[in-house]
Design a protein around this motif. Structure first.
Motif, PDB file in Angstrom:
ATOM      1  N   SER A 165      20.650  18.115 -36.799  1.00 54.32           N
ATOM      2  CA  SER A 165      19.825  19.204 -36.279  1.00 54.32           C
ATOM      3  C   SER A 165      20.265  20.524 -36.908  1.00 54.32           C
ATOM      4  O   SER A 165      21.399  20.972 -36.693  1.00 54.32           O
ATOM      5  N   PRO A 166      19.397  21.197 -37.684  1.00 55.54           N
ATOM      6  CA  PRO A 166      19.808  22.408 -38.406  1.00 55.54           C
ATOM      7  C   PRO A 166      20.293  23.523 -37.488  1.00 55.54           C
ATOM      8  O   PRO A 166      21.320  24.152 -37.760  1.00 55.54           O
ATOM      9  N   ASN A 167      19.562  23.791 -36.399  1.00 52.17           N
ATOM     10  CA  ASN A 167      19.958  24.905 -35.534  1.00 52.17           C
ATOM     11  C   ASN A 167      21.279  24.627 -34.826  1.00 52.17           C
ATOM     12  O   ASN A 167      22.113  25.520 -34.666  1.00 52.17           O
ATOM     13  N   LEU A 168      21.496  23.376 -34.435  1.00 54.35           N
ATOM     14  CA  LEU A 168      22.730  23.046 -33.718  1.00 54.35           C
ATOM     15  C   LEU A 168      23.941  23.080 -34.645  1.00 54.35           C
ATOM     16  O   LEU A 168      25.036  23.488 -34.241  1.00 54.35           O
ATOM     17  N   ASN A 169      23.764  22.672 -35.882  1.00 55.05           N
ATOM     18  CA  ASN A 169      24.869  22.748 -36.845  1.00 55.05           C
ATOM     19  C   ASN A 169      25.247  24.195 -37.144  1.00 55.05           C
ATOM     20  O   ASN A 169      26.430  24.498 -37.370  1.00 55.05           O
ATOM     21  N   LEU A 170      24.283  25.085 -37.147  1.00 53.20           N
ATOM     22  CA  LEU A 170      24.597  26.499 -37.308  1.00 53.20           C
ATOM     23  C   LEU A 170      25.399  27.022 -36.125  1.00 53.20           C
ATOM     24  O   LEU A 170      26.321  27.841 -36.276  1.00 53.20           O
ATOM     25  N   ARG A 171      25.076  26.555 -34.929  1.00 52.22           N
ATOM     26  CA  ARG A 171      25.830  26.974 -33.740  1.00 52.22           C
ATOM     27  C   ARG A 171      27.272  26.472 -33.807  1.00 52.22           C
ATOM     28  O   ARG A 171      28.202  27.212 -33.466  1.00 52.22           O
ATOM     29  N   ILE A 172      27.443  25.233 -34.225  1.00 50.60           N
ATOM     30  CA  ILE A 172      28.801  24.699 -34.368  1.00 50.60           C
ATOM     31  C   ILE A 172      29.582  25.525 -35.380  1.00 50.60           C
ATOM     32  O   ILE A 172      30.759  25.857 -35.154  1.00 50.60           O
ATOM     33  N   MET A 173      28.949  25.886 -36.478  1.00 48.26           N
ATOM     34  CA  MET A 173      29.629  26.706 -37.476  1.00 48.26           C
ATOM     35  C   MET A 173      29.995  28.069 -36.906  1.00 48.26           C
ATOM     36  O   MET A 173      31.071  28.610 -37.197  1.00 48.26           O
ATOM     37  N   GLY A 174      29.126  28.629 -36.070  1.00 42.41           N
ATOM     38  CA  GLY A 174      29.417  29.903 -35.437  1.00 42.41           C
ATOM     39  C   GLY A 174      30.622  29.818 -34.504  1.00 42.41           C
ATOM     40  O   GLY A 174      31.464  30.729 -34.471  1.00 42.41           O
ATOM     41  N   ILE A 175      30.716  28.732 -33.732  1.00 38.86           N
ATOM     42  CA  ILE A 175      31.880  28.523 -32.860  1.00 38.86           C
ATOM     43  C   ILE A 175      33.154  28.476 -33.691  1.00 38.86           C
ATOM     44  O   ILE A 175      34.155  29.155 -33.396  1.00 38.86           O
ATOM     45  N   ARG A 176      33.122  27.657 -34.740  1.00 38.70           N
ATOM     46  CA  ARG A 176      34.314  27.485 -35.567  1.00 38.70           C
ATOM     47  C   ARG A 176      34.709  28.788 -36.253  1.00 38.70           C
ATOM     48  O   ARG A 176      35.905  29.093 -36.379  1.00 38.70           O
ATOM     49  N   ALA A 177      33.724  29.572 -36.683  1.00 36.03           N
ATOM     50  CA  ALA A 177      34.021  30.854 -37.321  1.00 36.03           C
ATOM     51  C   ALA A 177      34.655  31.821 -36.330  1.00 36.03           C
ATOM     52  O   ALA A 177      35.613  32.530 -36.656  1.00 36.03           O
ATOM     53  N   ALA A 178      34.123  31.863 -35.101  1.00 37.60           N
ATOM     54  CA  ALA A 178      34.653  32.775 -34.083  1.00 37.60           C
ATOM     55  C   ALA A 178      36.096  32.427 -33.726  1.00 37.60           C
ATOM     56  O   ALA A 178      36.940  33.319 -33.554  1.00 37.60           O
ATOM     57  N   LEU A 179      36.388  31.144 -33.604  1.00 34.79           N
ATOM     58  CA  LEU A 179      37.719  30.727 -33.173  1.00 34.79           C
ATOM     59  C   LEU A 179      38.741  30.783 -34.298  1.00 34.79           C
ATOM     60  O   LEU A 179      39.901  31.137 -34.076  1.00 34.79           O
ATOM     61  N   SER A 180      38.329  30.438 -35.502  1.00 33.55           N
ATOM     62  CA  SER A 180      39.282  30.366 -36.617  1.00 33.55           C
ATOM     63  C   SER A 180      39.413  31.673 -37.384  1.00 33.55           C
ATOM     64  O   SER A 180      40.430  31.910 -38.048  1.00 33.55           O
TER      65      SER A 180
END
Length: 334
Positions: A165-180
């Motif tokens: 799912s394109p939109n959900l993968n972008l959200r996962i990337m956003g989480i990882r960017a915020a935390l890392s």
């Protein structure tokens, strides 16, 4: 076409009436849910304000790209003047019903979920506009809410719908960017491995939009027997979309939430989600604006067929909801 971001204001300004033949615009969600029902209301409201415009809302009962594709094809045969679709699987739709729409000269806009970058690059002008959440920023907001609850880092499990799912993968990337604190070049980014104190204990759960499955997956995290993690983030509202199911599952673990033994950050902020936040059954919810997505989808299609200016990206607001502001977090000041 103007490439700009529309800053939305929640006002219902008078709209110009359509002239000539009646226009029929279709809104096709991923599946039936409380979330997408809000987009239906927005679609109907916008159509009611435009003389001679009809909103047709039609989608699969449960998530199925093949059924969604069949519905789009049927709408084309019925002679609709434009279609807004929440993309389930980019490649399949792009190679099938969307090609049929293009051949028929029917404009396409996407809402909630856009085509992925590969599809957009391969099929130029496959859609005229994307209306919905900035999904990377949405994911970043989820991550930031978790950091507020657990500033020194911890262990995390993410839940998503479909892995493609394109939109959900972008959200996962956003989480990882915020935390890392890292920059990733393509979604969903890389699993966290002691990045800035954060580690993902496993690959994200895929619930395939099945609510009972989503609840069971979440329970395995908050239970803490087989899976040891002190934080859970869902990039969609699945576990809480069946309120009774969620309440029954989470009740035995409410003390763990109060002690912050496990932090729960959820997506979506409809009334039922906020009620559960009020009852301290989660720590934070990051909400979207599905009503406005449906409303803006109709207005965008109207502008397209009337050969007026329109925006390629229309980003709808994000709501940051906590136990402290749950009663006001979705109220937008003019």
């Amino acid at each position: 076409m103007r490439l700009s971001i529309l800053v939305l204001v929640f006002t219902m300004l008078p709209l110009l009436s359509a002239s000539g033949k009646d226009l029929k615009f279709a809104v096709v969600p991923k599946y039936h849910s409380v979330f997408f029902e809000q987009s239906k209301q927005g679609c109907m409201e916008a159509a009611a304000q435009l003389t001679g415009v009809e909103c047709i809302y039609r989608g699969p009962e449960t998530a199925s790209v093949r059924v969604q594709d069949q519905i789009i094809s049927q709408l084309i045969d019925e002679g609709v003047d434009g279609i807004a679709v929440a993309v389930t699987q980019s490649k399949f739709l792009a190679e099938n019903s969307i090609q049929k729409a293009r051949s028929a000269g029917i404009p396409i806009v996407t809402y909630d979920s856009d085509f992925d970058a590969q599809t957009l690059n391969k099929y130029k002008n496959i859609r005229s506009s994307y209306i919905g959440t900035d999904n990377f920023e949405f994911g970043r907001a989820l991550g930031e809410q978790l950091k507020k609850q657990r500033p020194d880092g911890g262990t995390l499990i993410i839940q998503t719908g479909r892995p493609d799912s394109p939109n959900l993968n972008l959200r996962i990337m956003g989480i990882r960017a915020a935390l890392s604190g890292k920059h990733y070049t393509s979604p969903p980014g890389k699993m966290l491995r002691n990045d800035n104190g954060w580690t993902e204990v496993r690959e994200p759960f895929n619930n395939f939009d099945q609510l009972s499955r989503a609840v069971k997956q979440m329970e395995s995290v908050v239970q803490g027997r087989r899976l040891k993690a002190d934080a859970f983030i869902a990039v969609g509202g699945w576990p809480q979309n069946d309120e009774t199911l969620y309440r029954n599952m989470i009740a035995p673990y409410k003390t763990k939430l109060e002690r912050k033994e496990v932090i729960v950050v959820m997506s979506d902020a409809q009334e039922q989600h906020l009620t559960m936040l009020r009852d301290r059954l989660a720590h934070a919810n990051v909400g979207q604006s599905p009503y406005e997505m449906g409303r803006q989808a109709i207005l965008a299609l109207y502008n397209i067929v009337k050969h007026r200016d329109y925006d390629e990206f229309i980003h709808t607001p994000i709501n940051l909801c906590t136990r402290e502001n749950y009663s006001s977090c979705t109220q937008h000041k003019l």
